[in-house]
Design a protein around this motif. Structure first.
Motif, PDB file in Angstrom:
ATOM      1  N   VAL A  29     -32.760  -7.416  12.314  1.00 49.66           N
ATOM      2  CA  VAL A  29     -33.878  -6.428  11.951  1.00 49.66           C
ATOM      3  C   VAL A  29     -34.614  -5.926  12.967  1.00 49.66           C
ATOM      4  O   VAL A  29     -34.842  -4.693  13.071  1.00 49.66           O
ATOM      5  N   GLU A  32     -32.743  -2.745  13.526  1.00 51.77           N
ATOM      6  CA  GLU A  32     -32.685  -1.851  12.586  1.00 51.77           C
ATOM      7  C   GLU A  32     -34.032  -1.184  12.935  1.00 51.77           C
ATOM      8  O   GLU A  32     -33.996   0.085  12.729  1.00 51.77           O
ATOM      9  N   CYS A  33     -35.105  -1.960  13.428  1.00 48.49           N
ATOM     10  CA  CYS A  33     -36.259  -1.156  13.908  1.00 48.49           C
ATOM     11  C   CYS A  33     -36.035  -0.204  14.895  1.00 48.49           C
ATOM     12  O   CYS A  33     -36.506   1.122  14.728  1.00 48.49           O
ATOM     13  N   ASN A 110     -40.783  -9.018  17.799  1.00 51.14           N
ATOM     14  CA  ASN A 110     -39.688  -9.463  16.776  1.00 51.14           C
ATOM     15  C   ASN A 110     -38.717 -10.455  17.297  1.00 51.14           C
ATOM     16  O   ASN A 110     -38.430 -11.319  16.441  1.00 51.14           O
ATOM     17  N   PRO A 219     -40.421 -10.281   7.763  1.00 50.66           N
ATOM     18  CA  PRO A 219     -39.141  -9.154   6.998  1.00 50.66           C
ATOM     19  C   PRO A 219     -38.750  -9.685   5.816  1.00 50.66           C
ATOM     20  O   PRO A 219     -37.774  -9.200   5.112  1.00 50.66           O
ATOM     21  N   ALA A 255     -36.457  -4.749   7.819  1.00 47.01           N
ATOM     22  CA  ALA A 255     -37.059  -3.934   8.911  1.00 47.01           C
ATOM     23  C   ALA A 255     -38.301  -3.057   8.158  1.00 47.01           C
ATOM     24  O   ALA A 255     -39.328  -2.499   8.968  1.00 47.01           O
TER      25      ALA A 255
END
Length: 317
Positions: A29, A32-33, A110, A219, A255
Motif C-alpha cells: 500500500v 502505491e501511495c 504507513n 487500507p 492505497a
C-alpha cells in the motif's frame, strides 16, 4: 473533486510543488501511495529500512513517470529509516529537515508490522508497538517545522486497522507485554494506539492554532506482503483464508483511503477513512468505525504522555 463513493487513484488532483513522505513506501500500500503521488507531480520521499529496497522502489516509480497520463514534475527519493529504532527515526528526521525542501505537505505514517511473535527492539520496546506507533509518534514531532511551513495546510495520515477493535487495554502499566498476549493482540493494541495518537494530535494541533490536519485511515484488506509475513493463530488464519476471496482488494485499492485522506479538500481532523464495503474493500468513506477504547480524550492524553516518556520526544505541550 470526485465524490469519495466513486474515487480512485485516477481522481487525484495535480500535486506539483508538494512534498510527501511515505513511511514503508517501498512495497504494498505504501508503494502505491508513493507511486500515485509522484504520478500527479509531487515530490515523494520513501522511508524504508533498506536503502537497496528503497532504491528498487524508486527505480520502479521513476519508470512509471513517463506516461501520457502523468502530471509532469514528479520526483521520488528514498531516506533510510527503521521505524522500530528511535535512533534511526531521529537521524532520518534530522536528514529530512536538512534537505533543500523546507516544506512538507503530507506525512503518510504507513510502515508497519503485523501479528509477529513477541520480541523487543534495540530500545527495549515490544516490536509491534515500536514500529506501528512509537516511531511514527516521534517522527511526527521531529518533522513539525517543515509541516508548519507548508501552505496550504499539511496532512498527517496515520494508518490504523479494523483489528484495533480487538484491543481491550493498551496496557500502559504492562507496556512491553511480558506475559499473556498473542501476536494478534499485540497488533490490535498497536493499531488502537494509532487511533488514540491521531485523536490527541488533532486536539493539540487545534489548541496550538496549527493548520496541520491529523487524520486516520486504513487500507482494508489489501493483498500485500504485510499479510504474508504475519504469524496469526490457527483460528485467525482460518478466518482469513475463508473470507479472503470476497473481502480483499488490491494494494492500489488499499492505497485509495490513504491518498484521499492525504489530499482531498473535504477531509477534516480526526476522521477515520477506509474502504466503504464492510471496512474491507471499495472506494474511500469516512465511516470506518472506532472502538470506544480509542474515543476517550483522557485515554488519548495518557498514551501521549507514555509515548513522550518512552521516545524522549515531546511536542505540542
Amino acid at each position: 473533486m470526485a465524490p469519495s463513493a466513486t474515487w480512485t487513484v485516477a481522481d487525484l488532483e495535480p500535486l506539483v510543488g508538494k512534498t510527501f513522505l511515505v513511511t514503508g513506501g517501498n512495497l504494498g500500500v505504501g508503494f502505491e501511495c508513493a507511486l500515485h503521488l509522484a504520478r500527479r507531480g509531487a515530490s515523494v520521499v520513501i522511508g524504508c529500512r533498506s536503502a537497496a529496497r528503497g532504491g528498487e522502489a524508486v527505480t520502479r516509480i521513476q519508470a512509471a513517470l513517463g506516461g501520457a497520463d502523468v502530471t509532469p514534475g514528479g520526483f521520488v527519493s528514498v531516506t533510510t529509516v527503521d521505524m522500530s529504532d528511535l535512533s534511526s527515526v531521529k537521524a532520518a528526521a534530522n536528514s529530512l529537515c536538512g534537505r533543500a525542501h523546507t516544506e512538507l505537505h503530507g506525512l503518510i505514517l504507513n510502515a508497519g508490522v503485523m501479528m509477529l511473535p513477541r520480541s523487543l527492539t534495540v530500545d527495549g520496546q515490544e516490536v509491534q508497538m515500536a514500529t506501528n506507533h512509537l516511531g511514527h509518534f516521534a517522527l511526527t514531532g521531529l518533522l513539525l517545522p517543515p509541516f508548519a511551513a507548508a501552505a496550504p495546510a499539511a496532512r498527517v495520515v496515520c494508518v490504523s486497522s479494523p483489528a484495533h477493535r480487538r484491543c481491550t487495554d493498551l496496557a500502559l502499566d504492562g507496556w512491553t507485554l511480558a506475559t499473556g498476549d498473542t501476536p494478534m493482540g499485540a497488533y490490535a493494541r498497536s493499531k488502537a494506539a494509532d487511533l488514540r495518537f491521531v485523536r490527541a494530535l488533532a486536539r493539540r494541533l487545534a489548541a496550538a492554532g496549527s493548520p496541520v490536519v491529523a487524520v486516520a485511515a486504513q487500507p482494508g484488506w489489501a493483498l500485500t506482503a504485510l499479510v504474508d509475513k504475519a504469524s496469526p493463530d490457527a483460528w485467525t488464519a482460518l478466518f482469513l483464508t475463508v473470507l479472503k476471496p470476497c473481502l480483499s482488494h488490491s494494494a492500489e485499492g488499499g492505497a485509495c483511503p490513504l491518498l484521499y485522506a492525504a489530499t482531498e479538500a473535504d477531509v477534516v481532523a480526526d476522521q477515520y477513512w477506509g474502504p466503504s464495503f464492510l471496512q474491507s474493500k471499495g472506494p474511500p468513506a469516512a465511516a470506518s468505525s472506532r472502538a470506544g477504547l480509542v474515543l476517550s480524550d483522557e485515554a488519548a492524553a495518557a498514551l501521549w504522555a507514555k509515548s513522550e516518556e518512552v521516545t524522549g520526544v515531546s511536542y505540542l505541550g
